[in-house]
Design a protein around this motif. Structure first.
Motif, PDB file in Angstrom:
ATOM      1  N   THR A  32      14.778  12.069   8.610  1.00  0.00           N
ATOM      2  CA  THR A  32      14.566  12.638   7.284  1.00  0.00           C
ATOM      3  C   THR A  32      15.754  13.461   6.839  1.00  0.00           C
ATOM      4  N   SER A  33      16.307  14.283   7.758  1.00  0.00           N
ATOM      5  CA  SER A  33      17.389  15.137   7.269  1.00  0.00           C
ATOM      6  C   SER A  33      18.665  14.338   7.057  1.00  0.00           C
ATOM      7  N   ILE A  34      18.878  13.259   7.817  1.00  0.00           N
ATOM      8  CA  ILE A  34      20.034  12.386   7.538  1.00  0.00           C
ATOM      9  C   ILE A  34      19.897  11.767   6.149  1.00  0.00           C
ATOM     10  N   ILE A  35      18.705  11.281   5.834  1.00  0.00           N
ATOM     11  CA  ILE A  35      18.487  10.654   4.517  1.00  0.00           C
ATOM     12  C   ILE A  35      18.752  11.659   3.408  1.00  0.00           C
ATOM     13  N   GLU A  36      18.267  12.902   3.611  1.00  0.00           N
ATOM     14  CA  GLU A  36      18.490  13.922   2.589  1.00  0.00           C
ATOM     15  C   GLU A  36      19.976  14.211   2.424  1.00  0.00           C
ATOM     16  N   VAL A  37      20.672  14.343   3.549  1.00  0.00           N
ATOM     17  CA  VAL A  37      22.072  14.742   3.491  1.00  0.00           C
ATOM     18  C   VAL A  37      22.942  13.664   2.858  1.00  0.00           C
ATOM     19  N   ILE A  38      22.700  12.372   3.216  1.00  0.00           N
ATOM     20  CA  ILE A  38      23.614  11.361   2.654  1.00  0.00           C
ATOM     21  C   ILE A  38      23.373  11.138   1.173  1.00  0.00           C
ATOM     22  N   SER A  57      23.215  13.705  -0.797  1.00  0.00           N
ATOM     23  CA  SER A  57      23.654  14.927  -1.458  1.00  0.00           C
ATOM     24  C   SER A  57      25.026  14.747  -2.113  1.00  0.00           C
ATOM     25  N   ASP A  58      25.347  15.687  -3.006  1.00  0.00           N
ATOM     26  CA  ASP A  58      26.575  15.592  -3.797  1.00  0.00           C
ATOM     27  C   ASP A  58      27.832  15.606  -2.941  1.00  0.00           C
ATOM     28  N   ILE A  94      28.394  14.629   0.026  1.00  0.00           N
ATOM     29  CA  ILE A  94      28.677  13.384   0.735  1.00  0.00           C
ATOM     30  C   ILE A  94      29.219  12.343  -0.244  1.00  0.00           C
ATOM     31  N   ARG A  95      28.634  12.352  -1.457  1.00  0.00           N
ATOM     32  CA  ARG A  95      29.143  11.433  -2.472  1.00  0.00           C
ATOM     33  C   ARG A  95      30.607  11.766  -2.786  1.00  0.00           C
ATOM     34  N   THR A  96      30.883  13.057  -2.876  1.00  0.00           N
ATOM     35  CA  THR A  96      32.259  13.472  -3.128  1.00  0.00           C
ATOM     36  C   THR A  96      33.183  12.982  -2.020  1.00  0.00           C
ATOM     37  N   ALA A  97      32.755  13.202  -0.777  1.00  0.00           N
ATOM     38  CA  ALA A  97      33.598  12.805   0.345  1.00  0.00           C
ATOM     39  C   ALA A  97      33.829  11.296   0.330  1.00  0.00           C
ATOM     40  N   ARG A  98      32.772  10.558   0.000  1.00  0.00           N
ATOM     41  CA  ARG A  98      32.897   9.102  -0.064  1.00  0.00           C
ATOM     42  C   ARG A  98      33.847   8.690  -1.172  1.00  0.00           C
ATOM     43  N   SER A  99      33.690   9.343  -2.355  1.00  0.00           N
ATOM     44  CA  SER A  99      34.500   8.919  -3.491  1.00  0.00           C
ATOM     45  C   SER A  99      35.953   9.324  -3.314  1.00  0.00           C
ATOM     46  N   LYS A 100      36.203  10.294  -2.394  1.00  0.00           N
ATOM     47  CA  LYS A 100      37.599  10.614  -2.089  1.00  0.00           C
ATOM     48  C   LYS A 100      38.226   9.492  -1.275  1.00  0.00           C
ATOM     49  N   GLY A 101      37.410   8.526  -0.859  1.00  0.00           N
ATOM     50  CA  GLY A 101      37.935   7.394  -0.127  1.00  0.00           C
ATOM     51  C   GLY A 101      37.885   7.570   1.387  1.00  0.00           C
ATOM     52  N   LEU A 102      37.180   8.590   1.852  1.00  0.00           N
ATOM     53  CA  LEU A 102      37.087   8.781   3.292  1.00  0.00           C
ATOM     54  C   LEU A 102      36.248   7.657   3.911  1.00  0.00           C
ATOM     55  N   ALA A 103      36.599   7.291   5.134  1.00  0.00           N
ATOM     56  CA  ALA A 103      35.874   6.220   5.796  1.00  0.00           C
ATOM     57  C   ALA A 103      34.434   6.646   6.051  1.00  0.00           C
ATOM     58  N   SER A 104      33.534   5.696   5.948  1.00  0.00           N
ATOM     59  CA  SER A 104      32.110   5.981   6.065  1.00  0.00           C
ATOM     60  C   SER A 104      31.755   6.711   7.355  1.00  0.00           C
ATOM     61  N   HIS A 151      30.902  15.271   8.085  1.00  0.00           N
ATOM     62  CA  HIS A 151      30.226  16.000   7.004  1.00  0.00           C
ATOM     63  C   HIS A 151      28.716  15.944   7.078  1.00  0.00           C
ATOM     64  N   ALA A 152      28.187  14.753   7.356  1.00  0.00           N
ATOM     65  CA  ALA A 152      26.730  14.626   7.293  1.00  0.00           C
ATOM     66  C   ALA A 152      26.061  15.200   8.529  1.00  0.00           C
ATOM     67  N   LEU A 153      26.594  14.877   9.690  1.00  0.00           N
ATOM     68  CA  LEU A 153      25.902  15.206  10.929  1.00  0.00           C
ATOM     69  C   LEU A 153      25.649  16.706  11.129  1.00  0.00           C
TER      70      LEU A 153
END
Lengths: 318, 303
Positions: free
Chosen positions: A202-208, A210-211, A213-223, A230-232
Motif C-alpha cells: 500500500t505505501s509503495i502504491i501511494e508513494v509512486i 506522489s508528485d 516521484i513524478r518529478t523525478a521520473r520526468s527529470k529522466g531518472l531511470a525507473s 526516492h520511493a523506497l
C-alpha cells in the motif's frame, strides 16, 4: 529533537507504570490469593494465615504493590509459587528461547515482506501482485494454530523433515534447540510476512503516485533508481512503525505457536503459570512482555525520527 | 444572525457529506463495484445461513458416539468422516461456527459502539481527561491481547456472555484510538463550531454532528475487528479457554483432533476449512469496504 526524545521516553515510562498497575489489579482480582493457590486443597485456616504472613499477603494491597514494583525496579521478580524458586532463575532462559523464535522470524520475515511488498506494489493489479496479494490474504486469515497444524501435517507427517513437538529442556544449548525451531519460526514468518507485505504494498502504491516521484521520473531518472533512491525510503517509514506495533501480536501469537509445538518459551510458561495459578509468575511475565513491546515501539519511534527529516525540524517539534 | 449561522451550517454539512445520499449507501455502491468484496460478502452470508440452519439440517447428534465408526474415513454414511470418539465431523463442523459467529458478531458490535463513542467524545472534550484515558489505552494495548483474554477467562470463567463482554471490551480499547484520530480530523470544522455556537448541548454535537461523519470509518473498522476477533476467539478455544468441551466449536475440534492428524486428517481439515473460509470472507469484505471509503490501508494494523 531533544525535547521530543524526552517526551517519548517519559511517555514510555508512564505506560510501563500503568501496565504494572493494571496487571497487579487484575491478578489481585483473581479469586483466591497466592496463599490459597500455594496450599491448594489442603488449606486449613491456620495454614492459610501462616502462609499469608510468610508471603507478606497480610499487608494492604497498595503496600504490596509498592514492594512488588520496587523489586521489579531492582530486577527482582519475586518467587514462583509452583516452583518454589526465584523467577529470575528460569524466566530468562524461556525468554531467550522465545526471542530466538521471534528474532529469526523477524530477520527473515521483514526483508522477505519488504521485497515481496515492493514487487506487489510495482506490479499493481497485474499477475505478480494478484498472486502475492491472494497468498498474503490467506496467510493473514488463517489462525496461527491452523498454519502451524498444516505445516506439521506436510513437514512432519508427510515429509518427516522436522519434529512436530519440541522435546528438549528449556535450558538446552542453542545447537540442540535449532532443529526444533524450524516449524514454529516458519509459522511466525508466514503470519508476519502476510501482514507486512500488504502494508509495504500500500505505501509503495501511494508513494509512486506522489508528485515528487513524478518529478523525478520526468527529470529522466531511470525507473529503478527512482524507486531505490526516492520511493523506497519514504515507503518504508510507515512500515517501521507498523513493524513495531506488530510486536504486540507477535508476542500474542507466540502463546499459540509455542503451545502447538510444545516449545519451551515464555508463552508456554505463561499458560502453565495461569493453569497453576502461579500469580507472581503471571505478573512477572506480563510485565516483561509489556516491556518488550514498549521498548520496541520506542525504538521504532526514534528510528522514524532519525530517518524522517520532516519530523526532525524544530518547527514541527513544537 | 441566527439564520446566517444555520445557512452556513447546512452549507458546510453538505461539504462534509455527499449531497443527497447517506454515506452508508455510498459504501454499498462501492462494495458492489468490487468483485472480491462481493465474493467476501457471499462467503460471510453463506456461513451465517449455515450456522442459523445447522440445528435443523445436521444428519447426526453432535455429541453422539458411534463406537462402530471411530476415526472412520469420509463415506456415504459420514460425508466428512468421524473423529476419535466416533462423532460425525460434518455435523460438528456445521454446528461449530454458531458460537464463534454469535460471540464475535455481538462482540464486534459492542466494541465499535463503546470504543467509537468514547473515542469521539475524547476528541471533542480533549484536555486532561483525553490525555489520561489515552495513556490508559496505550497501557492496555501494550499488553498482549491474548494475555488479557486469558486473565479475563480465569477471572470470570468462559461463559458465552463473559467471552462476548471480554472480547467486546478489549477490542473496543483499540477502536477508541481510531475513532478519536478520525474525529480529530473534523472536530474543528465549521459545522461543529456552528452547532456549538448555536448552543447545542454536548450530547447533540456528539451524536448529530460528529458520529455521522465517523460512521463510515467505524463500519470499516468493525469489519477489520471482526476478522481479528474471530482469530482471537478461535485461539482462545484452541487453548482451552473458550467454549466448554462437548459443545462443537472449530477451534476446539482442531485442538482435539490434532493428535490423530496422521490417522484421521479429515477430523482436523474440515473445521480448518470452515474457519479459514469464514475469516478469508470477512477479510475480503473488510478490504473492499476500506477501498469503498477511500481508506486502503492494505489490511490494516493489528492494534
Amino acid at each position: 529533537m531533544g525535547r521530543l526524545l524526552v517526551q517519548r521516553f517519559s511517555l514510555a515510562l508512564v505506560v510501563l507504570a500503568l501496565v504494572s498497575l493494571i496487571v497487579f489489579v487484575m491478578v489481585e482480582l483473581l479469586p483466591g490469593d497466592a496463599a490459597t493457590a500455594y496450599l491448594g486443597r489442603n488449606a486449613t485456616p491456620e495454614g492459610l494465615a501462616r502462609v499469608r504472613v510468610t508471603l507478606g499477603l497480610d499487608r494492604p494491597a497498595p503496600e504490596r504493590f509498592l514492594t512488588w514494583t520496587g523489586g521489579l525496579l531492582r530486577g527482582d521478580l519475586g518467587i514462583s509459587l509452583a516452583r518454589q524458586e526465584p523467577i529470575n532463575g528460569f524466566l530468562w532462559m524461556r525468554l531467550r528461547n522465545s526471542l530466538l523464535l521471534g528474532i529469526i522470524a523477524a530477520l527473515v520475515g521483514f526483508p522477505l515482506a519488504i521485497g515481496l511488498g515492493i514487487v506487489a506494489g510495482l506490479t499493481r493489479d497485474r499477475l505478480p501482485d494478484l498472486l502475492l496479494s491472494t497468498i498474503s490474504l490467506i496467510g493473514m486469515s488463517l489462525p496461527e494454530f491452523v498454519t502451524a497444524t498444516l505445516l506439521i501435517y506436510f513437514f512432519s507427517i508427510k515429509l518427516r523433515l522436522f519434529p512436530a513437538v519440541t522435546l528438549v529442556n528449556p535450558d538446552a544449548p542453542l545447537s540442540e534447540l535449532l532443529p526444533n525451531i524450524v516449524l514454529p519460526t516458519l509459522t511466525l514468518i508466514i503470519v508476519l510476512t502476510a501482514y507486512i507485505l500488504r502494508v509495504v504494498r500500500t505505501s509503495i502504491i501511494e508513494v509512486i503516485r506522489s508528485d515528487y516521484i513524478r518529478t523525478a521520473r520526468s527529470k529522466g531518472l531511470a525507473s529503478l533508481w527512482v524507486i531505490l533512491r526516492h520511493a523506497l525510503p519514504n515507503a518504508l517509514l510507515p512500515t517501521l512503525t507498523i513493524a513495531a506495533l506488530t510486536i504486540a501480536w507477535l508476542i500474542g501469537g507466540l502463546f499459540v505457536i509455542e503451545s502447538v509445538f510444545n516449545y519451551p518459551g515464555i508463552g508456554t510458561l505463561l499458560l502453565t503459570a495461569i493453569h497453576d495459578r502461579d500469580l507472581p509468575l503471571v505478573q512477572s511475565i506480563a510485565v516483561v512482555m509489556a516491556l518488550i513491546y514498549v521498548v520496541a515501539n520506542l525504538g521504532a519511534d526514534l528510528l522514524t525520527l532519525m530517518l524522517n527529516p520532516r519530523l526532525r525540524s524544530p518547527r514541527t517539534v513544537g | 444572525m441566527l439564520t446566517a449561522i444555520s445557512i452556513s451550517l447546512t452549507a458546510t454539512k453538505q461539504v462534509a457529506k455527499q449531497p443527497g445520499q447517506s454515506p452508508l449507501w455510498d459504501i454499498w455502491l462501492g462494495l458492489r463495484r468490487s468483485p472480491s468484496g462481493m465474493v467476501g460478502l457471499c462467503i460471510v452470508l453463506l456461513h451465517i445461513c449455515l450456522a442459523v440452519a445447522a440445528p435443523y439440517v445436521v444428519p447426526y447428534d453432535p455429541v453422539e458416539f458411534d463406537t462402530d465408526a471411530i476415526r472412520a474415513a469420509p463415506s456415504a454414511e459420514h460425508l466428512f468422516g468421524t473423529d476419535k470418539l466416533g462423532r460425525d465431523v460434518l455435523t460438528r463442523t456445521l454446528l461449530g461456527g454458531r458460537i464463534a459467529l454469535l460471540v464475535t458478531i455481538v462482540g464486534t458490535g459492542l466494541a465499535i459502539t463503546w470504543g467509537g463513542l468514547l473515542g469521539i467524545t475524547l476528541a471533542y472534550v480533549a484536555g486532561i481527561v483525553d490525555e489520561l484515558v489515552m495513556r490508559l489505552v496505550d497501557a492496555i494495548l501494550a499488553l498482549p491481547r491474548l494475555l488479557i483474554l486469558l486473565l479475563i477467562a480465569s477471572l470470570f470463567g468462559t461463559d458465552t456472555g463473559v467471552l462476548i463482554l471480554g472480547l467486546g471490551f478489549l477490542f473496543g480499547v483499540a477502536v477508541i484510538r481510531i475513532a478519536r484520530a478520525t474525529t480529530l480530523d473534523f472536530v474543528a470544522r465549521d459545522f461543529v463550531l456552528a452547532a456549538y455556537a448555536m448552543g447545542a448541548p454536548r450530547r447533540t454535537i456528539i451524536f448529530r454532528e460528529l458520529l455521522p461523519n465517523a460512521l463510515d470509518i467505524l463500519l470499516v473498522e468493525g469489519a477489520l475487528r471482526w476478522s481479528w476477533m474471530l482469530l482471537a476467539f478461535s485461539a482462545l478455544s484452541f487453548l482451552g479457554f473458550g467454549v466448554a468441551p462437548p459443545t462443537p466449536d472449530w477451534g476446539l475440534m482442531i485442538a482435539n483432533s490434532r493428535d490423530i492428524l496422521a490417522l484421521a486428517p479429515w477430523a482436523t481439515f474440515f473445521p480448518i476449512a470452515a474457519i479459514s473460509t469464514l475469516i478469508i470472507g470477512v477479510n475480503l469484505l473488510a478490504g473492499a469496504l476500506a477501498k469503498a471509503i477511500g481508506l486502503d490501508r492494505g489490511g490494516g494494523v493489528r492494534v
